[in-house]
Write an enzyme that holds these catalytic residues in place. Structure first.
Site, PDB file in Angstrom:
ATOM      1  N   SER A  81       0.841  -1.202   0.000  1.00 48.26           N
ATOM      2  CA  SER A  81       0.000   0.000   0.000  1.00 48.26           C
ATOM      3  C   SER A  81       0.876   1.251   0.000  1.00 48.26           C
ATOM      4  O   SER A  81       1.705   1.418  -0.890  1.00 48.26           O
ATOM      5  CB  SER A  81      -0.950  -0.035   1.201  1.00 48.26           C
ATOM      6  OG  SER A  81      -1.904   1.000   1.129  1.00 48.26           O
ATOM      7  N   ASP A 139      -8.614  -4.370  -6.647  1.00 44.81           N
ATOM      8  CA  ASP A 139      -8.045  -3.488  -5.630  1.00 44.81           C
ATOM      9  C   ASP A 139      -8.293  -2.018  -5.973  1.00 44.81           C
ATOM     10  O   ASP A 139      -7.934  -1.539  -7.042  1.00 44.81           O
ATOM     11  CB  ASP A 139      -6.543  -3.766  -5.533  1.00 44.81           C
ATOM     12  CG  ASP A 139      -5.872  -2.982  -4.417  1.00 44.81           C
ATOM     13  OD1 ASP A 139      -6.531  -2.156  -3.770  1.00 44.81           O
ATOM     14  OD2 ASP A 139      -4.675  -3.210  -4.193  1.00 44.81           O
TER      15      ASP A 139
END
Length: 664
Positions: free
Chosen positions: A446, A498
């Site tokens: 991330s 995602d």
């Protein structure tokens, strides 16, 4: 939609948003009215107790008051059900009904006070059942009043007065006049201040310095820019996301062209390269997940983690010079040991220090792969969120690197912080002194993946054999030239749909216009969209085929926006070139398109089988192209596919499948 205008200001609620809350209150009021009527009928003529006369009057007037409220609610719900999202014409009488309903709160408030006084009067000696009912009535009245006040606070728009004035008059104003320019400037300044106050309120628990204040202003400007050019309320966005999800599911069920991939021929060399990178990614994802410390360990081991950490953490701790930042009870370091399986002596440096633009990381020796691993933590605090949201672009200028370009500002500053620690504090020199033959590998998930990627670019000249594995990095990270440059040493791993891997300002602008278009063109009332959408999200089934104004239009007409769509866009966003009031037609957009770093491995679900307490999911992986992630996909898995445990599970599954194939 558009936002309801009452009391001379715009509110963050639409005239078609009263169906569901109004129907719920109507149900409560009906049950309440029937109960009071039954009580009054059963005890009629039995109000001779002390205080009974006042009780008789109280119940009688309460019945009349509830009947009036029920009639007002019926009218309010009925009118709110009319029309469509972009056609509020049939609901033009709703403000008057709303005024009537709000006016009825005054006698209800007075009667709630009277009931409370009567219940608290010690001289009243009526039947216990009657007293309990009155107490319940008083409590219900106060609960409804309190929830109404909370609802008003939630839908209050601080910019409602200015926005209403701007929306109603902007069409007739000459934007080139100084008066209109000053008006527009005042609206923008007020909007920025409002967003800045909201951000400060959300971050009230963290210590704020000059970096925070600069970030608050930058993020407030970003939010103001994004939300200022549409007349959408939150329920409109929810309806738009529901419609987009079902539209995407319908498109996915149709035959489509094969996905564009980097490899144009399925050669064995490319397949072997993918398998090798998947094995490496599965191994290094453990380090990226371990950087989250005890929150990740407890999340993945909810029943045993605390016991293991309490029993094992206190014994293994590096010297104080090896660790910076707070780690109470040694939980962070103990979790890292558990997840990676390393020994405490394998760690060169661990930093739990966390501020805006300064994120935790650790440096460790990986003897299995003969690598010095720098693992950067992802988003886990308010400071990390502020770093994520500092999404302005800035130039990245490096010596001997021709592919200089734009990068994400907040993540670049975080990478600069770690770079200074690694180089200036001699951390990497210490690591290579211990293991000079090892290679350097930088990993992160991330925010950590984005930071690791930019850090790898900074260190590339000093360490030519460097490798970087970025798991689920933010989509708006690097300009095209830098993204192409990183394909030689960075591998990005994206799972499924995602959201974060597709997040960038141009993609967000695209999502906004898709929401406006599909919402404006849907011919169904909003409450039907929300109800059917919730059913579809929870129980599945076939996507609804909502009729739209797009049906039946020819292909040429589809390129032109509908009137309803145009009415919902106040003006073009600054992310587009055509913004008359802020820039010339030929000026560049404020937010250029940024891309994912390196070569991209896209992991998708190939099939899944659900059992009583678990589900078996089979994954497939392929080399992908950055253009595949140029649009945000709406799905319940858009968040879960980003979670580190899901990424690790998918990579382990692929790695084990590859190992079993080799053994066979």
């Amino acid at each position: 939609m558009p936002g309801l205008v009452v009391f001379g200001r715009r509110w963050a609620i639409g005239s078609d948003d009263f169906v569901l809350p109004g129907a719920f209150e109507l149900f409560v009021r009906l049950v309440w009215w029937i109960g009071i009527l039954a009580l009054y009928t059963v005890h009629k003529g039995q109000f001779n107790c002390p205080g009974g006369g006042l009780l008789h009057s109280y119940l009688l007037i309460l019945l009349i008051l509830l009947a009036s409220i029920i009639c007002a609610l019926c009218a309010l719900v009925y009118v709110s059900m009319q029309g469509t999202i972009s056609n509020p014409g049939p609901r033009k009488s709703l403000p008057k009904l709303l005024y009537t309903r709000l006016l009825l709160y005054l006698p209800e408030f007075i009667w709630a006070v009277v009931g409370a006084v009567w219940v608290s009067d010690s001289s009243v000696h009526c039947e216990k059942t009657v007293i309990n009912v009155v107490i319940g009535t008083v409590i219900a009245s106060w609960v409804i009043i309190i929830f109404t006040v909370i609802g008003v606070v939630i839908v209050f728009d601080p910019l409602g007065g200015k926005k209403t004035f701007y929306l109603t008059d902007s069409v007739n104003r000459n934007l080139e006049s100084s008066q209109s320019g000053q008006l527009l400037y005042n609206v923008k300044s007020t909007a920025t201040r409002v967003w800045e106050k909201r951000i400060r309120l959300l971050c009230c628990c963290i210590v704020q310095d000059d970096d925070h204040r600069v970030a608050f202003t930058s993020i407030a400007e970003l939010f103001r820019t994004y939300f200022s050019d549409t007349d959408l309320v939150p329920s409109d966005i929810a309806a738009g996301l529901i419609l987009l999800h079902q539209e995407q599911d319908k498109m996915e069920s149709c035959p489509k062209e094969p996905e564009e991939v980097l490899c144009h021929s399925p050669s064995s060399l490319v397949t072997d390269d993918l398998d090798i990178e998947l094995d490496n990614a599965a191994h290094y994802m453990l380090f990226a997940a371990a950087a989250y410390g005890w929150p990740y360990y407890i999340y993945t081991n909810p029943f045993t983690a605390l016991c293991k950490l309490n029993g094992d953490c206190c014994g293994n701790r590096p010297t104080d010079s090896d660790i910076t930042g707070s780690d109470r009870r040694n939980f962070h370091f103990g979790s890292i040991l558990k997840i990676t399986g390393l020994q405490y002596r394998d760690f060169i440096h661990i930093s739990f220090h966390n501020k805006i633009y300064e994120i935790p990381f650790f440096v460790a020796l990986d003897h299995k792969k003969e690598a010095i691993v720098v693992a950067v933590r992802g988003t886990l605090s308010f400071e990390d969120i502020l770093t994520d949201l500092s999404a302005d672009c800035e130039d990245l200028t490096l010596e001997d690197v021709l592919e200089n370009g734009f990068v994400h500002k907040g993540i670049t500053q975080a990478a600069n912080y770690i770079y200074r620690k690694l180089i200036n504090d001699g951390i990497l020199n210490q690591a290579f002194t211990i293991a000079p033959e090892y290679k350097l590998v930088i990993v992160g998930h991330s925010l950590g993946g984005g930071t690791a990627s930019i850090l790898a670019i900074m260190l590339r000249n000093s360490f030519p054999t460097l490798r970087c594995y970025a798991f689920s990095p933010p989509g708006g990270l690097l300009s095209k030239s830098l993204a192409d440059y990183t394909k030689h040493f960075i591998v990005s791993v994206i799972v499924g749909k995602d959201l974060v891997a597709r997040l960038s300002m141009p993609n967000m602008e695209d999502l906004k216009r898709r929401i406006v278009r599909i919402v404006a063109n849907c011919n169904r009332p909003k409450y039907q969209i929300l109800l059917r959408g919730c059913w579809y999200e929870v129980f599945g089934g076939d996507p609804d085929n909502f009729p739209t104004e797009l049906d039946g239009r020819n292909e040429d007409a589809l390129t032109q926006p509908l009137l309803a769509e145009e009415s919902l866009m106040v003006r073009r966003s600054p992310s587009y070139n055509a913004l008359e009031d802020e820039s010339h037609l030929n000026s560049p957009p404020q937010y250029p398109r940024l891309y994912l770093p390196g070569k991209i491995i896209h992991v998708v679900e190939e099939s899944s089988s659900r059992r009583l307490c678990s589900s078996d999911i089979k994954y497939a992986a392929r080399w992908s192209n950055e253009t595949v992630f140029s649009s945000i996909l709406i799905s319940p898995k858009m968040i879960t596919d980003h979670m580190p445990d899901v990424v690790l599970k998918a990579l382990n599954s692929l790695s084990q499948e590859h190992a079993s194939c080799i053994s066979c």
